[in-house]
Design an enzyme around this catalytic site. Structure first.
Site, PDB file in Angstrom:
ATOM      1  N   CYS A   2       0.896  -0.921  -0.006  1.00 40.56           N
ATOM      2  CA  CYS A   2       0.048  -0.103  -0.175  1.00 40.56           C
ATOM      3  C   CYS A   2       0.960   1.364   0.125  1.00 40.56           C
ATOM      4  O   CYS A   2       2.172   0.983   0.109  1.00 40.56           O
ATOM      5  CB  CYS A   2      -0.898  -0.112   0.989  1.00 40.56           C
ATOM      6  SG  CYS A   2      -1.845  -1.370   1.306  1.00 40.56           S
ATOM      7  N   ARG A  27       1.388   1.465  -5.917  1.00 44.37           N
ATOM      8  CA  ARG A  27       1.511   0.531  -4.747  1.00 44.37           C
ATOM      9  C   ARG A  27       0.295  -0.186  -4.513  1.00 44.37           C
ATOM     10  O   ARG A  27       0.101  -0.965  -3.632  1.00 44.37           O
ATOM     11  CB  ARG A  27       2.183   1.292  -3.545  1.00 44.37           C
ATOM     12  CG  ARG A  27       3.619   1.751  -3.927  1.00 44.37           C
ATOM     13  CD  ARG A  27       3.989   2.613  -2.826  1.00 44.37           C
ATOM     14  NE  ARG A  27       4.096   1.513  -1.524  1.00 44.37           N
ATOM     15  CZ  ARG A  27       5.388   0.888  -1.469  1.00 44.37           C
ATOM     16  NH1 ARG A  27       6.342   0.729  -2.190  1.00 44.37           N
ATOM     17  NH2 ARG A  27       5.357   0.262  -0.225  1.00 44.37           N
ATOM     18  N   TRP A  75      -3.850  -1.670  -1.437  1.00 41.94           N
ATOM     19  CA  TRP A  75      -3.657  -2.914  -1.945  1.00 41.94           C
ATOM     20  C   TRP A  75      -4.115  -3.759  -0.888  1.00 41.94           C
ATOM     21  O   TRP A  75      -3.448  -4.373  -0.092  1.00 41.94           O
ATOM     22  CB  TRP A  75      -2.469  -3.367  -2.394  1.00 41.94           C
ATOM     23  CG  TRP A  75      -2.370  -4.341  -3.339  1.00 41.94           C
ATOM     24  CD1 TRP A  75      -1.988  -5.718  -2.691  1.00 41.94           C
ATOM     25  CD2 TRP A  75      -2.459  -4.677  -4.646  1.00 41.94           C
ATOM     26  NE1 TRP A  75      -2.054  -6.544  -3.741  1.00 41.94           N
ATOM     27  CE2 TRP A  75      -2.246  -6.146  -4.756  1.00 41.94           C
ATOM     28  CE3 TRP A  75      -2.920  -3.887  -5.552  1.00 41.94           C
ATOM     29  CZ2 TRP A  75      -2.784  -6.671  -6.110  1.00 41.94           C
ATOM     30  CZ3 TRP A  75      -3.314  -4.440  -6.792  1.00 41.94           C
ATOM     31  CH2 TRP A  75      -3.149  -5.922  -7.047  1.00 41.94           C
ATOM     32  N   ASN A 101       0.839  -0.161   6.051  1.00 38.01           N
ATOM     33  CA  ASN A 101       1.218  -0.990   4.846  1.00 38.01           C
ATOM     34  C   ASN A 101       2.094  -2.186   5.381  1.00 38.01           C
ATOM     35  O   ASN A 101       3.083  -2.350   5.963  1.00 38.01           O
ATOM     36  CB  ASN A 101       2.293  -0.322   3.872  1.00 38.01           C
ATOM     37  CG  ASN A 101       3.039  -1.030   2.740  1.00 38.01           C
ATOM     38  OD1 ASN A 101       2.145  -1.979   2.393  1.00 38.01           O
ATOM     39  ND2 ASN A 101       3.976  -0.690   2.391  1.00 38.01           N
ATOM     40  N   GLY A 102       1.603  -3.509   5.217  1.00 37.93           N
ATOM     41  CA  GLY A 102       2.124  -4.648   5.507  1.00 37.93           C
ATOM     42  C   GLY A 102       1.037  -5.648   5.726  1.00 37.93           C
ATOM     43  O   GLY A 102      -0.094  -5.432   5.440  1.00 37.93           O
ATOM     44  N   GLU A 481       7.347 -21.617 -19.375  1.00 38.60           N
ATOM     45  CA  GLU A 481       7.170 -20.263 -19.067  1.00 38.60           C
ATOM     46  C   GLU A 481       8.298 -19.700 -19.788  1.00 38.60           C
ATOM     47  O   GLU A 481       8.249 -18.261 -19.753  1.00 38.60           O
ATOM     48  CB  GLU A 481       7.203 -20.196 -17.507  1.00 38.60           C
ATOM     49  CG  GLU A 481       7.132 -18.963 -16.849  1.00 38.60           C
ATOM     50  CD  GLU A 481       5.932 -18.244 -17.255  1.00 38.60           C
ATOM     51  OE1 GLU A 481       5.049 -18.345 -17.891  1.00 38.60           O
ATOM     52  OE2 GLU A 481       6.084 -16.527 -16.752  1.00 38.60           O
ATOM     53  N   LYS A 485       7.898 -15.972 -21.364  1.00 39.61           N
ATOM     54  CA  LYS A 485       8.395 -14.857 -20.997  1.00 39.61           C
ATOM     55  C   LYS A 485       9.208 -13.913 -22.238  1.00 39.61           C
ATOM     56  O   LYS A 485       9.147 -12.731 -22.332  1.00 39.61           O
ATOM     57  CB  LYS A 485       9.374 -15.090 -19.852  1.00 39.61           C
ATOM     58  CG  LYS A 485       8.971 -14.932 -18.505  1.00 39.61           C
ATOM     59  CD  LYS A 485       8.480 -13.497 -17.926  1.00 39.61           C
ATOM     60  CE  LYS A 485       6.759 -13.574 -18.057  1.00 39.61           C
ATOM     61  NZ  LYS A 485       5.728 -14.465 -18.179  1.00 39.61           N
ATOM     62  N   GLU A 488       7.046 -12.760 -25.350  1.00 47.07           N
ATOM     63  CA  GLU A 488       5.906 -11.753 -25.286  1.00 47.07           C
ATOM     64  C   GLU A 488       6.654 -10.468 -25.055  1.00 47.07           C
ATOM     65  O   GLU A 488       5.990  -9.444 -25.105  1.00 47.07           O
ATOM     66  CB  GLU A 488       5.041 -12.045 -23.825  1.00 47.07           C
ATOM     67  CG  GLU A 488       5.584 -12.112 -22.431  1.00 47.07           C
ATOM     68  CD  GLU A 488       4.700 -12.294 -21.569  1.00 47.07           C
ATOM     69  OE1 GLU A 488       3.584 -11.734 -21.724  1.00 47.07           O
ATOM     70  OE2 GLU A 488       4.973 -13.025 -20.499  1.00 47.07           O
ATOM     71  N   HIS A 504      10.726 -36.240 -32.205  1.00 47.89           N
ATOM     72  CA  HIS A 504       9.426 -36.351 -33.125  1.00 47.89           C
ATOM     73  C   HIS A 504       8.926 -35.555 -33.994  1.00 47.89           C
ATOM     74  O   HIS A 504       7.867 -35.602 -34.301  1.00 47.89           O
ATOM     75  CB  HIS A 504       8.199 -37.048 -31.930  1.00 47.89           C
ATOM     76  CG  HIS A 504       8.559 -38.040 -31.084  1.00 47.89           C
ATOM     77  ND1 HIS A 504       8.508 -39.623 -31.646  1.00 47.89           N
ATOM     78  CD2 HIS A 504       9.292 -38.218 -29.838  1.00 47.89           C
ATOM     79  CE1 HIS A 504       9.033 -40.301 -30.659  1.00 47.89           C
ATOM     80  NE2 HIS A 504       9.465 -39.558 -29.506  1.00 47.89           N
ATOM     81  N   LYS A 603      -2.705  -6.173 -19.632  1.00 47.80           N
ATOM     82  CA  LYS A 603      -2.195  -6.900 -18.153  1.00 47.80           C
ATOM     83  C   LYS A 603      -3.267  -8.088 -17.765  1.00 47.80           C
ATOM     84  O   LYS A 603      -2.753  -9.151 -17.176  1.00 47.80           O
ATOM     85  CB  LYS A 603      -1.914  -5.997 -17.039  1.00 47.80           C
ATOM     86  CG  LYS A 603      -1.521  -6.474 -15.792  1.00 47.80           C
ATOM     87  CD  LYS A 603      -0.268  -7.159 -15.907  1.00 47.80           C
ATOM     88  CE  LYS A 603       0.157  -7.920 -14.573  1.00 47.80           C
ATOM     89  NZ  LYS A 603       1.169  -8.964 -14.748  1.00 47.80           N
TER      90      LYS A 603
HETATM   91  C1  AGP Z   1       2.322 -13.440 -18.702  1.00 53.91           C
HETATM   92  O1  AGP Z   1       3.227 -12.933 -18.489  1.00 53.91           O
HETATM   93  C2  AGP Z   1       0.987 -12.936 -19.304  1.00 53.91           C
HETATM   94  N1  AGP Z   1       0.720 -11.709 -18.770  1.00 53.91           N
HETATM   95  C3  AGP Z   1      -0.083 -13.735 -19.580  1.00 53.91           C
HETATM   96  O2  AGP Z   1       0.290 -14.842 -20.142  1.00 53.91           O
HETATM   97  C4  AGP Z   1      -1.015 -13.991 -18.049  1.00 53.91           C
HETATM   98  O3  AGP Z   1      -0.391 -14.963 -17.248  1.00 53.91           O
HETATM   99  C5  AGP Z   1      -2.196 -14.496 -18.493  1.00 53.91           C
HETATM  100  O4  AGP Z   1      -3.247 -13.583 -19.225  1.00 53.91           O
HETATM  101  C6  AGP Z   1      -3.057 -14.777 -17.235  1.00 53.91           C
HETATM  102  O5  AGP Z   1      -3.408 -13.864 -16.515  1.00 53.91           O
HETATM  103  P1  AGP Z   1      -3.969 -13.916 -14.927  1.00 53.91           P
HETATM  104  O6  AGP Z   1      -2.959 -14.691 -14.092  1.00 53.91           O
HETATM  105  O7  AGP Z   1      -4.030 -12.464 -14.557  1.00 53.91           O
HETATM  106  O8  AGP Z   1      -5.245 -14.533 -15.218  1.00 53.91           O
END
Ligand code: AGP
Length: 608
Positions: A2, A27, A75, A101-102, A481, A485, A488, A504, A603
């Site tokens: 927060c 935050r 938050w 905050n905490g 993953e 990373k 993207e 394969h 996001k």
């Molecule tokens: C991951 O870096 C991406 N931003 C994306 O794959 C994300 O993980 C996915 O959209 C799921 O989002 P969420 O965890 O908020 O549900």
């Protein structure tokens, strides 16, 4: 996480608080509030929702007279976002106002004790316990009162406190959560981080754990953890403002990568106590747990990759079958769902449309649902039967880092808790798991402390057109993953392959110079991985391996190796992914990309 701001001066406090809180919204932004002292009385205004709502309801602060004040942007961790759960919190008798905050880990027993003493609580937060504890220990001296109350708090806190009995003073104390003191011209400040007051002053003091600061408009007095006054050295801040918003980092993604040890600590520590896994927030019925016959883990993107690791965990520790589904597939494939199944939904944002739909599909079939979510009060958190929060704090960068690693920690906690409640693991095994989990934050700190080799490798390969990630078992899920990373944020084509699957088909794409990143963190699979590495090397691939420290065999087979410390097979992904996150970050930055906001992405994908 927060944002806290306090102002002790001769100007009207509220407008100044609002201006600083605006810079602290990253935050936390689910609710906000302010408290000022005006003519000997504390006035509190607070609301659920963005800070602008608070500004609107107070005429940009003009409706709150008074030159001493504290403010907060929240938050949520304990208690959903709501007006009454917003800070500041008044004590029972209204004499104290607190912003926090905490996370207070022992808030439940403290709250029960205070209720027995006749204290009435108005919110569901852990923070309100602090304001009443201060009242409970009030001895007419704010420093002594604050120190006495703090001695009874377990967990993390940064506090700003107003008292009607000492109306010319703001008190501050912290433990594990940041709090800065700023010195101005006939006014002084407390704040969660420096950027928010750079327009007011560049003379600041970093409060240390256990220290108390007392601010008046003309003075700042510091008391050490023993209550003795002492002189602190200020330092002059020469940062530029834009960099400072990201804590001095160039991108939120780097800031959030570096926050992973703290995010893991906040997620793990409150759930392990006296040798047991404590998931009180879940309130799962042990009898029902014993009858779970199957688990589905459903999520998208990185959360799905974390879910795959959850499969390994739950199957190996509980001995029940686990299916992992991409949410957009799960919701349309007519899954076989029965009352003794458990569906786990993982989501950082808690607002991903496909994951919400999967949750509703499960509930429509009468199946119990458990959510692992980072955003308190989000749709998935509210609609699931049980919710375990990752306390990673707000994640701003589109590419998740601390959200993902905190999800893995949460899955380990759920697995160990279920194993504990069903007797599937011995006390010794559970104790070892606890030890490893509690060590994890410091191990990640060590890995994150030196980027030089990863940066060097990124500088060698940032012009690649294709990059392949390979691994087996847990390392295959990790490869997924690592590949996501990279692609993207760098826009380089990348894919992950089960290493045993290369022959394969995909191996036809390997040619001289192709970069292959091999994950070799699972001891029992390293010989197999060594063979797979030889396969691609024989076709001219350049191989970077993430290996265990001391694994000289692999090191001699590959072109570059990045050794990591060993904790346990289950926790290696949390350690190894740090290097893959950093590699992706530096490759993207070298390509001049917008690391925090990569093209075409959002996001939280709140549409199908
Ligand atoms: C991951 O870096 C991406 N931003 C994306 O794959 C994300 O993980 C996915 O959209 C799921 O989002 P969420 O965890 O908020 O549900």
């Amino acid at each position: 996480m927060c944002g806290i701001m306090g102002y002790a001066g001769h100007r009207q406090a509220a407008p100044i608080l609002l201006e600083a809180l605006k810079k602290l919204e990253y935050r936390g932004y689910d609710s906000a509030g302010m408290a000022v002292i005006d003519r000997g009385a504390i006035q509190v205004r607070k609301t659920r929702g963005r800070l602008q709502l608070l500004a609107n309801m107070t005429a940009d602060g003009r409706d709150m007279p008074g030159s001493m004040g504290i403010g907060h942007t929240r938050w949520a961790t304990h208690g959903e976002p709501s007006d009454r759960n917003s800070h500041p919190h008044l004590s029972h008798n209204g004499h104290f106002a607190v912003v926090h905050n905490g996370i207070i880990e022992n808030y439940r027993p403290l709250k029960e004790m205070l209720i027995l003493k006749g204290y009435v609580f108005r919110s569901d937060t852990d923070s309100e316990v602090i304001s009443n504890l201060i009242e409970f220990y009030d001895q007419g001296d704010l420093v002594k009162t604050l120190m006495t109350a703090a001695q009874h708090l377990e967990g993390s806190y940064a506090l700003g406190v107003l008292s009607v009995d000492e109306p010319d003073v703001i008190a501050a104390i912290r433990k594990d959560s940041p709090l800065i003191v700023g010195r101005g011209e006939k006014e002084n400040y407390i704040v969660s981080d420096i950027p928010a007051i750079l327009n007011l002053t560049r003379e600041v003091y970093l409060l240390e754990d256990g220290e108390v600061a007392l601010l008046t408009p003309e003075s700042i007095v510091f008391h050490n953890a023993y209550g003795d006054r002492f002189e602190k050295e200020p330092f002059h801040v020469d940062w530029d403002v834009s960099a400072a918003e990201k804590g001095g980092y160039e991108h939120f993604m780097m800031k959030e990568m570096m926050e992973q040890p703290a995010a893991l600590r906040e997620t793990i520590r409150p759930r392990i106590k006296d040798g047991r896994f404590i998931l009180d927030d879940l309130k799962l019925d042990p009898d029902w747990i014993r009858h779970i016959s199957m688990v589905y883990i459903v999520a998208c993107g990185s959360a799905y990759h974390a879910g795959r690791l959850g499969k390994n965990l739950l199957e190996s520790k509980l001995g029940i079958p686990v299916e992992v589904d991409i949410a957009s597939e799960f919701r349309y494939r007519r899954p076989i769902l029965k009352p003794d199944h458990l569906v786990i939904i993982i989501s950082q944002s808690g607002e991903t449309a496909d994951s919400i739909a999967a949750l509703r599909e499960a509930k429509a079939h009468g199946v119990r649902t458990l959510a692992i979510v980072n955003v308190v009060g989000s749709t998935i958190a509210r609609e699931a039967d049980y919710t375990l929060y990752t306390w990673a704090g707000p994640e701003i960068a589109v590419a998740t880092t601390k959200g993902y690693t905190s999800q893995i920690a949460a899955l380990v906690l759920v697995t160990m808790y279920l194993a504990q409640e069903t007797g599937k693991m011995s006390d010794e095994e559970l104790g070892e798991a606890q030890e490893m989990l509690l060590r994890l934050p410091e191990v990640t700190e060590g890995v994150l402390s030196d980027h030089r080799e990863v940066q060097r490798l990124a500088s060698l390969f940032f012009n690649c057109k294709d990059i392949y990630f390979v691994g087996r078992g847990i390392d295959f899920s990790l490869s997924l993953e690592g590949s996501l990373k990279l692609k993207e944020i760098s826009y380089i084509h990348s894919e992950a392959q089960a290493a045993g699957e290369l022959k394969h088909g995909t191996i036809s794409l390997i040619q001289p110079g192709t970069l292959v990143i091999a994950l070799v963190t699972q001891k029992r699979l390293r010989e197999k991985m060594q063979s797979n590495i030889q396969e691609v090397k024989a076709r001219g691939a350049v191989v970077i391996a993430i290996t265990l420290q001391g694994d000289e065999d692999i090191k001699h087979v590959v072109d570059h190796s990045l050794p990591i410390p060993y904790l346990s097979d289950e926790l290696q992904p949390v350690i190894a992914i740090l290097l893959l996150q950093l590699f992706a970050y530096y490759v993207a930055a070298l390509n001049g990309n917008d690391v925090d906001k990569p093209r075409n992405l959002a996001k939280s994908v709140t549409v199908e």
